[in-house]
Each structure stands twice: as C-alpha cells, then as structure tokens.
Enzyme design. Structure first.
Site, PDB file in Angstrom:
ATOM      1  N   CYS A   2     -77.116   9.797 -14.892  1.00 47.50           N
ATOM      2  CA  CYS A   2     -77.521  10.657 -13.772  1.00 47.50           C
ATOM      3  C   CYS A   2     -77.213   9.988 -12.437  1.00 47.50           C
ATOM      4  O   CYS A   2     -77.128   8.765 -12.359  1.00 47.50           O
ATOM      5  CB  CYS A   2     -79.018  10.910 -13.802  1.00 47.50           C
ATOM      6  SG  CYS A   2     -79.654  11.520 -15.348  1.00 47.50           S
ATOM      7  N   ARG A  27     -69.718   9.504 -13.284  1.00 41.89           N
ATOM      8  CA  ARG A  27     -70.712   8.824 -14.107  1.00 41.89           C
ATOM      9  C   ARG A  27     -71.098   9.644 -15.333  1.00 41.89           C
ATOM     10  O   ARG A  27     -71.742   9.132 -16.244  1.00 41.89           O
ATOM     11  CB  ARG A  27     -71.960   8.534 -13.273  1.00 41.89           C
ATOM     12  CG  ARG A  27     -71.667   7.705 -12.042  1.00 41.89           C
ATOM     13  CD  ARG A  27     -72.909   7.476 -11.248  1.00 41.89           C
ATOM     14  NE  ARG A  27     -73.820   6.603 -11.978  1.00 41.89           N
ATOM     15  CZ  ARG A  27     -73.802   5.283 -11.879  1.00 41.89           C
ATOM     16  NH1 ARG A  27     -72.945   4.703 -11.083  1.00 41.89           N
ATOM     17  NH2 ARG A  27     -74.653   4.548 -12.562  1.00 41.89           N
ATOM     18  N   TRP A  75     -77.937  14.096 -16.446  1.00 39.89           N
ATOM     19  CA  TRP A  75     -77.451  13.830 -17.808  1.00 39.89           C
ATOM     20  C   TRP A  75     -78.682  14.020 -18.697  1.00 39.89           C
ATOM     21  O   TRP A  75     -79.634  13.240 -18.619  1.00 39.89           O
ATOM     22  CB  TRP A  75     -76.927  12.388 -17.878  1.00 39.89           C
ATOM     23  CG  TRP A  75     -76.579  11.912 -19.238  1.00 39.89           C
ATOM     24  CD1 TRP A  75     -77.437  11.426 -20.189  1.00 39.89           C
ATOM     25  CD2 TRP A  75     -75.272  11.830 -19.815  1.00 39.89           C
ATOM     26  NE1 TRP A  75     -76.746  11.056 -21.305  1.00 39.89           N
ATOM     27  CE2 TRP A  75     -75.428  11.283 -21.104  1.00 39.89           C
ATOM     28  CE3 TRP A  75     -73.995  12.154 -19.351  1.00 39.89           C
ATOM     29  CZ2 TRP A  75     -74.338  11.060 -21.944  1.00 39.89           C
ATOM     30  CZ3 TRP A  75     -72.928  11.928 -20.198  1.00 39.89           C
ATOM     31  CH2 TRP A  75     -73.100  11.391 -21.482  1.00 39.89           C
ATOM     32  N   ASN A 101     -83.735   9.588 -12.037  1.00 46.03           N
ATOM     33  CA  ASN A 101     -82.927   9.026 -13.123  1.00 46.03           C
ATOM     34  C   ASN A 101     -83.846   8.170 -13.978  1.00 46.03           C
ATOM     35  O   ASN A 101     -84.683   7.456 -13.445  1.00 46.03           O
ATOM     36  CB  ASN A 101     -81.835   8.102 -12.567  1.00 46.03           C
ATOM     37  CG  ASN A 101     -80.803   8.845 -11.747  1.00 46.03           C
ATOM     38  OD1 ASN A 101     -80.772  10.064 -11.747  1.00 46.03           O
ATOM     39  ND2 ASN A 101     -79.958   8.099 -11.060  1.00 46.03           N
ATOM     40  N   GLY A 102     -83.647   8.205 -15.281  1.00 43.99           N
ATOM     41  CA  GLY A 102     -84.458   7.360 -16.155  1.00 43.99           C
ATOM     42  C   GLY A 102     -85.287   8.193 -17.112  1.00 43.99           C
ATOM     43  O   GLY A 102     -85.062   9.397 -17.264  1.00 43.99           O
ATOM     44  N   GLU A 518     -60.225  -2.528 -28.908  1.00 41.83           N
ATOM     45  CA  GLU A 518     -60.211  -1.848 -27.610  1.00 41.83           C
ATOM     46  C   GLU A 518     -59.253  -0.652 -27.635  1.00 41.83           C
ATOM     47  O   GLU A 518     -59.566   0.419 -27.098  1.00 41.83           O
ATOM     48  CB  GLU A 518     -59.832  -2.866 -26.520  1.00 41.83           C
ATOM     49  CG  GLU A 518     -59.700  -2.305 -25.120  1.00 41.83           C
ATOM     50  CD  GLU A 518     -60.951  -1.654 -24.570  1.00 41.83           C
ATOM     51  OE1 GLU A 518     -62.013  -1.711 -25.200  1.00 41.83           O
ATOM     52  OE2 GLU A 518     -60.845  -1.026 -23.506  1.00 41.83           O
ATOM     53  N   LYS A 522     -60.421   3.186 -26.937  1.00 47.62           N
ATOM     54  CA  LYS A 522     -59.843   4.016 -25.867  1.00 47.62           C
ATOM     55  C   LYS A 522     -59.392   5.356 -26.438  1.00 47.62           C
ATOM     56  O   LYS A 522     -59.628   6.407 -25.863  1.00 47.62           O
ATOM     57  CB  LYS A 522     -58.648   3.327 -25.178  1.00 47.62           C
ATOM     58  CG  LYS A 522     -58.953   2.174 -24.278  1.00 47.62           C
ATOM     59  CD  LYS A 522     -59.567   2.546 -22.950  1.00 47.62           C
ATOM     60  CE  LYS A 522     -61.070   2.510 -23.006  1.00 47.62           C
ATOM     61  NZ  LYS A 522     -61.732   1.273 -22.715  1.00 47.62           N
ATOM     62  N   GLU A 525     -62.441   7.567 -27.369  1.00 40.85           N
ATOM     63  CA  GLU A 525     -63.209   8.036 -26.209  1.00 40.85           C
ATOM     64  C   GLU A 525     -62.599   9.248 -25.531  1.00 40.85           C
ATOM     65  O   GLU A 525     -63.310  10.164 -25.149  1.00 40.85           O
ATOM     66  CB  GLU A 525     -63.244   6.931 -25.137  1.00 40.85           C
ATOM     67  CG  GLU A 525     -64.275   5.899 -25.298  1.00 40.85           C
ATOM     68  CD  GLU A 525     -64.176   4.912 -24.151  1.00 40.85           C
ATOM     69  OE1 GLU A 525     -65.093   4.888 -23.341  1.00 40.85           O
ATOM     70  OE2 GLU A 525     -63.175   4.184 -24.057  1.00 40.85           O
ATOM     71  N   HIS A 541     -58.307  -5.493 -48.317  1.00 45.79           N
ATOM     72  CA  HIS A 541     -59.645  -5.524 -48.917  1.00 45.79           C
ATOM     73  C   HIS A 541     -60.299  -4.146 -48.882  1.00 45.79           C
ATOM     74  O   HIS A 541     -61.507  -4.031 -49.097  1.00 45.79           O
ATOM     75  CB  HIS A 541     -60.511  -6.558 -48.187  1.00 45.79           C
ATOM     76  CG  HIS A 541     -59.996  -7.955 -48.307  1.00 45.79           C
ATOM     77  ND1 HIS A 541     -59.898  -8.606 -49.513  1.00 45.79           N
ATOM     78  CD2 HIS A 541     -59.498  -8.818 -47.385  1.00 45.79           C
ATOM     79  CE1 HIS A 541     -59.387  -9.818 -49.330  1.00 45.79           C
ATOM     80  NE2 HIS A 541     -59.128  -9.963 -48.043  1.00 45.79           N
ATOM     81  N   LYS A 639     -70.432   6.901 -17.393  1.00 48.48           N
ATOM     82  CA  LYS A 639     -69.775   5.683 -16.927  1.00 48.48           C
ATOM     83  C   LYS A 639     -70.693   4.483 -17.044  1.00 48.48           C
ATOM     84  O   LYS A 639     -70.274   3.403 -17.399  1.00 48.48           O
ATOM     85  CB  LYS A 639     -69.333   5.872 -15.475  1.00 48.48           C
ATOM     86  CG  LYS A 639     -68.588   4.677 -14.893  1.00 48.48           C
ATOM     87  CD  LYS A 639     -67.264   4.449 -15.606  1.00 48.48           C
ATOM     88  CE  LYS A 639     -66.553   3.187 -15.155  1.00 48.48           C
ATOM     89  NZ  LYS A 639     -65.548   2.752 -16.151  1.00 48.48           N
TER      90      LYS A 639
HETATM   91  C1  F6R Z   1     -65.582   2.246 -22.639  1.00 49.07           C
HETATM   92  C2  F6R Z   1     -66.605   1.798 -21.729  1.00 49.07           C
HETATM   93  C3  F6R Z   1     -67.931   1.446 -22.284  1.00 49.07           C
HETATM   94  C4  F6R Z   1     -68.548   0.316 -21.442  1.00 49.07           C
HETATM   95  C5  F6R Z   1     -69.973  -0.006 -21.914  1.00 49.07           C
HETATM   96  C6  F6R Z   1     -70.551  -1.179 -21.149  1.00 49.07           C
HETATM   97  O1  F6R Z   1     -64.381   2.501 -22.012  1.00 49.07           O
HETATM   98  O2  F6R Z   1     -66.375   1.735 -20.569  1.00 49.07           O
HETATM   99  O3  F6R Z   1     -67.856   1.085 -23.617  1.00 49.07           O
HETATM  100  O4  F6R Z   1     -67.756  -0.819 -21.575  1.00 49.07           O
HETATM  101  O5  F6R Z   1     -70.771   1.116 -21.744  1.00 49.07           O
HETATM  102  O6  F6R Z   1     -70.477  -0.967 -19.781  1.00 49.07           O
HETATM  103  P1  F6R Z   1     -70.528  -2.138 -18.752  1.00 49.07           P
HETATM  104  O7  F6R Z   1     -69.289  -2.945 -18.894  1.00 49.07           O
HETATM  105  O8  F6R Z   1     -70.631  -1.468 -17.426  1.00 49.07           O
HETATM  106  O9  F6R Z   1     -71.746  -2.952 -19.073  1.00 49.07           O
END
Ligand code: F6R
Length: 644
Positions: A2, A27, A75, A101-102, A518, A522, A525, A541, A639
């Site tokens: 949020c 976000r 959110w 937020n929260g 990674e 990506k 996501e 395995h 985000k």
């Molecule tokens: C994926 C992504 C998330 C963040 C995770 C931790 O692309 O961005 O997996 O890496 O939510 O976020 P931070 O790095 O902000 O602690």
C-alpha cells in the site's frame, strides 16, 4: 505494497495527491482513493482498480477542492478489493478520515467494543475500525471533561526549528485533540501501521504515525507533505524526515511536530533525497523494467565509484562502522534476505567464503527469526534488501540485534528502515527501482557483496595480487554489460520462440546456481510461466524425468573448472530432445542442436554472475511482453513487502 501520500498547503491538493499516487503505483495495489477537506467538509473519492481507469476518472466526473488531503493505494489484506474497502475510511461521525498501511492484529476485539458502543461499519477493513476508534477518542479529547484521568502524554520534539515555539497547535488546553486522539487509539492497537489522519474540524492539520510501515515527512515552503515512499513527493521537495517506529507527527503548512509514544523525545533528523523525480520516470523505454536493465552499466559504475583503494588493492566503505580489528574478528557471517535478494545472498556466500575464508550461512529472512539457530558470539548478520523495508528482513535484523549481534546491511533505498537500524552498511546507489521485478538492484547487490568480500579478504589473507585482479575486473564490467545488452534482439527472438512454453528449467552450478534461481524467478514473476531452477548436478537425481521436447532448459555454463561436467549434463538433456538455451562464455563448445547460444563476455569468476544474469533478465522481459502481460506491475506482487 500500500502507499500513502498527504499534502497540506495553499495549492489545490487533488492533482498533487493524484500524481503522488501514480508514483506509488509501482508498489502494487488494487484500489486507490483520496480524502480532501473543503469548507469544513471531508470529500472522499475512492475506486477499485487501476488509477487511470478508476480514481482518475472519478475525480474528473466528481472533482474535489481543498488544499489539505490524504491519498492511498490499497493492497487488500482485510476485505476483498472493492470500492467500499478502498481507503480513505471515515469514522462514525464522518468528521475524521484515515488511510493506513499495515495490519491491525487486534481489530476484532476493538470492533466488538465499538459495536457495543453503537458504531456501524461500512467496510470489511481493519482500517475502518481504526478510524472509528480515533473518532471515539477524538470526541472525548475535544469535550473537555469526557476523558477523566489522562495517561502520560508523550513528549514532543519540535522539528520546526522554531525555538521556543509550542510544539503543538492548541485547543485551549495546550494539545491538539486530533494528535491526542491518534495517540490514544494507537496505545490500544496491536499491529503495524503507517497512518495519516485528517479531521473536518482541523482545517490545516494532518496527523501521521508509523510502526513497522515506512513514513516520511516532506518539508516544503509554506507547504508540507507526507508519504510512505519518497518517490511520491520528490518532485516537490528533497528535504525529508524519516519517521521512526512509534513516532506521531502533527503537520501543518508551516511546521511539523513529532512525538514518540515509546520514548521521552522523538529523534528528528532532516535528510536530503539523493535522486530526482526524472530518475523514477520511464524515459524513452517501453517499460521501467527495460529502463532498469539498460541502466546497469551506469548503476554498477556508481556502486563502485569512490570505493576502490588501488594502493591497498582493496575496497573501502564509509559506513561499515567497523575497525580493521573488528573486521578481522568476524568468525562467521549469516546472510538473511528474501526473494531476489536471497539469490544474491547465495552468490555472496561463495564470494565471502572464497575471498575472505569466513564461514557463511544464508537464511531466508523469515526463517532466521523462527529457527533459533545457535550463533557464535562473533557472528555478524548481514542483510540484503533493495527497499530496506521488507518486513521479514527487518524482523531478522531486529532479532539478531536482540541477540546481541552486530548487523550490517546492503541496501538501495537511502534512509530506509533497515539502513537506519543496522549498525553499518553499504548503499547500492542503484537509483530508484520502479519495476516490481528487481534487476539493477540485484546486480548492484552482487557487486556490493563482491566489494565487501574483497575488503574482508584483504584484512585477512587474500593476496594483493588477487585484490588487484578483482579491481581490474570491476573496471571492465560496465562495458561488458553493454556488450550483453547489444544481444537484445537475439534474446528477444529466443524468448518469443521458447519462453511461451508452459514450463522451463534453469540450471547452473556453484556461482551460476543462484543465477539460475534468479532467471527462473524473473520468468515466473512477469510471464506467469512455471520455471524451476536446479543445480545442474541434481538433474539426474530426479528432474531429468521431466525433460522432453516441450520443456526448454536454460543452462548457465560459465567457462570454469566445472565446464566438462556441465557440458556432460547438456548432452544428457539433448539426448532426451530437450530444447537447450545456453548462456555461456566465448570459446565454449555446446552440444550440436542447442536451440540457442548466448555468449557473454568472460570476467573473473567472482564477477561472472553479474554478466550471466543479464540475458536472463532480458529473456523474462521479452517473454512477458510477447505474452501481453503488465511487465512492470505483475499480478499479485508488490514492490516492497512490508507485512510479514
Ligand atoms: C523479485 C523481487 C522480490 C524482492 C523481495 C525482497 O524480483 O524483487 O523477490 O527481492 O521481495 O525485497 P527487498 O530486496 O526489497 O528486501
């Protein structure tokens, strides 16, 4: 997750709030709304859905006036995404409006109490309960004798710089009743909040509070702002105050006053934002993610700048806050992180162990808090976080501090909670990362971890020759990234051809395994395709059973000491007609019939993961574009994950 914005001044608040909310869109959110105060009445507009389709249209057909207002992107936590559950919420009297937020954990018991007092609720949210609770206390605070005995009033810190000025506006008894009502309510609340409250009877005032959810005050000229994220207000001011947990701030056009519910005085420091509004714009790129991928030659150069000591063949940092003796005394490092940052931690484990010979363990931040694993006294907790606000990672940091361990952090967002609460750390200097899928922050985390490993190695046994080798290698990376980016069209063709399949494997070993993780993350996501990463050696395995013409494998094959074994694994896949997409180094002979080979420049093994990652970022990006998805705002994701 949020987002919050608030404005108090002389200008029309509505466009400022709407623009601020747009800057918070990245976000992640499912609805948006604003509340403005005009001629003694609160005007609320809120709508489910994207801002352009919902709130912006509503504001066009039903405009609102006023120069005081709060806005929110929601959110959903309590209650499904809907118009009625969107913020702002009003209290029972309709005089008080709240964005939050929260999560209010004890909202059930508070709701019951309020129901017994005759309150009627219009939404399914915990925030509306909080609004009603504040409203109830406000009535008691403004009617002089309604309160009975007052609890201890928290002490205020006057952030206005006006010496001798009363820290609060008064209502005749020396306190602002809205601020006091918010304090009363928050004393009753269990949970987390970033909060903004306005009241029809307080025409120039926003009250804001934080516990576990970021909030900043933006200081303007005859106007002030609040926001949960500096992006929302950087176009208006760069002078900000980061609120601490339990701070409650009262904000008017001319001043702000901060008090703390937990301590005697609030700690108010004015900081300067280090980025411009344009840094968070897409520019000529079709998406933020593409822009951020293309920024990497520059962000990597920024992260290195000023940190190399050529004479000492080492890296130096301004903010580690540890003496050489203390750095030498580290016996063990635990790295805690979440998501993409956790993948970076796995690379960090290799680097620190190899270069500094310090045992390292990597933990999911949320597991670290609950595992109660024994830690030697001289264990340092290192946390990695782009946002510096991830709730799980912050909880790990606090847990390590509680247990008496020194904490370090590698963080992108300057002034974020993790940056402020850790004992020392390194900023990535990657600039604002807007796309939900992290790219430039990931590679900058790898870079900063490599610099830290170099520093730790050089205060121990790493030779000057190795130090110089790495320093020279660091200088080559930006140009090598540019060379990978020049392969974009070929990578796009691969993405279009193969990545639309419903499933894909990503494989790699040692340093390349986190790169595979990674790459898979990506793709998942932003393309919503199933992707799984394996250690190449683990294929036989189990997962090899799934290899077929329908399941492409993206193999990360650096030219290192495991090359022959990795090539052997590729032959096993090719023998089962699995399409192979190989990311490798110049001169590597991949099996005939590989569907595509992307060659990236070779650097030193410690830095190769940075370069090997970039084709995978482009692969995911182009797969998502080809599938017609919202690349920058993938479904269900936020985000910055500020709830545990
Ligand atoms: C994926 C992504 C998330 C963040 C995770 C931790 O692309 O961005 O997996 O890496 O939510 O976020 P931070 O790095 O902000 O602690």
């Amino acid at each position: 997750m949020c987002g919050i914005i608030g404005f108090v001044g002389k200008k029309s608040a509505s466009p400022i709030l709407l623009e601020g909310l747009r800057r918070l869109e990245y976000r992640g959110y499912d609805s948006a709304g604003v509340a403005l105060l005009h001629e003694g009445s609160l005007l609320v507009r809120k709508k489910k859905g994207k801002i352009n389709d919902g709130l912006a249209r509503l504001l066009k057909s039903e405009p609102v006036k006023g120069s005081l207002g709060i806005g929110h992107t929601r959110w959903a936590t309590h209650g499904a995404p809907s118009d009625k559950n969107s913020h702002p919420h009003l209290d029972q009297s309709g005089k008080i409006s709240v964005v939050h937020n929260g999560v209010i954990e004890n909202y059930d018991s508070i709701k019951q109490k309020l129901l017994n007092n005759g309150h009627v609720f219009k939404s399914d949210t915990d925030t509306e309960i909080l609004a009603h609770l504040i409203g109830e206390y406000y009535e008691k605070r403004r009617t002089k004798n309604g309160w009975g005995e007052h609890p201890r009033e928290p002490k205020a810190s006057d952030g206005s710089g006006l010496s001798g000025a009363s820290p609060h506006q008064t209502n005749g008894n020396g306190e602002n009743p809205l601020t006091l009502a918010v304090c009363d309510a928050l004393r009753e609340v269990i949970g987390t909040y970033g909060l903004a409250v306005i009241c029809a009877e307080q025409p120039n005032t926003i009250v804001t509070a934080r516990r576990g959810s970021p909030l900043i005050i933006g200081i303007g000229n005859g106007e002030n702002f609040i926001a949960s994220d500096a992006n929302a207000i950087v176009a208006h001011t760069k002078k900000v105050v980061y609120l601490n947990d339990y701070d409650v701030a009262t904000i008017t056009p001319e001043r702000f006053d901060v008090l703390n519910l937990g301590t005697d005085t609030a700690n108010v420091q004015i900081s300067k934002l280090e980025f411009d509004a344009e840094d968070a714009q897409r520019g000529k790129h079709a998406h933020f993610m593409l822009k951020e991928i293309y920024e990497q030659p520059q962000t990597i150069a920024n992260a290195v700048r000023g940190r190399l000591d050529f004479e000492g063949a080492t890296a130096r940092f301004g903010g580690l806050n540890m003496s050489i003796a203390e750095l030498r005394g580290i016996e063990r490092i635990v790295i805690a992180a979440s998501g993409t940052s956790w993948h970076a931690a796995l690379v960090g484990e290799y680097l620190i162990e190899e270069l500094a010979q310090i045992p390292v363990e990597v933990e999911f931040a949320h597991e670290f808090c609950y595992r109660h694993a024994p830690l030697e006294r001289d264990t340092v907790l290192l946390v990695l976080s782009q946002s510096g606000e991830t709730a799980d990672t912050l909880a790990a940091l606090r847990e390590a501090k509680r247990r008496g361990h020194r904490t370090l952090a590698i963080v992108n967002v300057v002034g974020s909670t993790i940056a402020r609460e850790s004992d020392g750390g390194i900023y990535m200097h990657a600039g604002p990362e807007v796309a939900v899928a992290s790219t430039k922050a990931f590679t900058c985390t790898l870079l900063c971890t490599a610099l830290l490993a170099l520093n730790l190695g050089r205060v121990r046994d790493l030779s000057a020759a190795d130090g110089k080798r790495l320093i020279a290698a660091l200088g080559r990376i930006p140009d090598q990234i540019r060379q990978v980016l020049a392969e974009r069209e070929r990578i796009r063709q691969v993405a279009v051809k193969y990545m639309q399949r419903s499933s894909a494997f990503f494989i790699g070993r040692t340093h390349a395994y986190p790169v595979a993780l990674e790459g898979a993350q990506k793709l998942k996501e932003i393309s919503y395709r199933h992707a799984e990463a394996y250690q190449t050696s683990e294929l036989k395995h189990g997962p090899l059973a799934l290899i077929s013409p329908d399941v492409p494998t993206v193999a990360i094959v650096p030219n290192d000491e495991l090359l022959d074994r990795n090539i052997g694994a590729l032959h096993e896949i090719a023998a089962r007609s699995g399409p192979l997409y190989v990311v490798t180094h110049p001169g590597v002979q991949v099996p005939d019939g590989a569907a595509a080979v992307i060659v990236v420049p070779k650097n030193e093994p410690e830095l190769d993961p940075i370069l090997l990652t970039i084709p995978l970022q482009l692969l995911a990006y182009h797969a998502s574009v080809a599938l017609g998805h919202d690349v920058d705002k993938p479904r269900n994701l936020a985000k910055s994950v500020t709830v545990e």
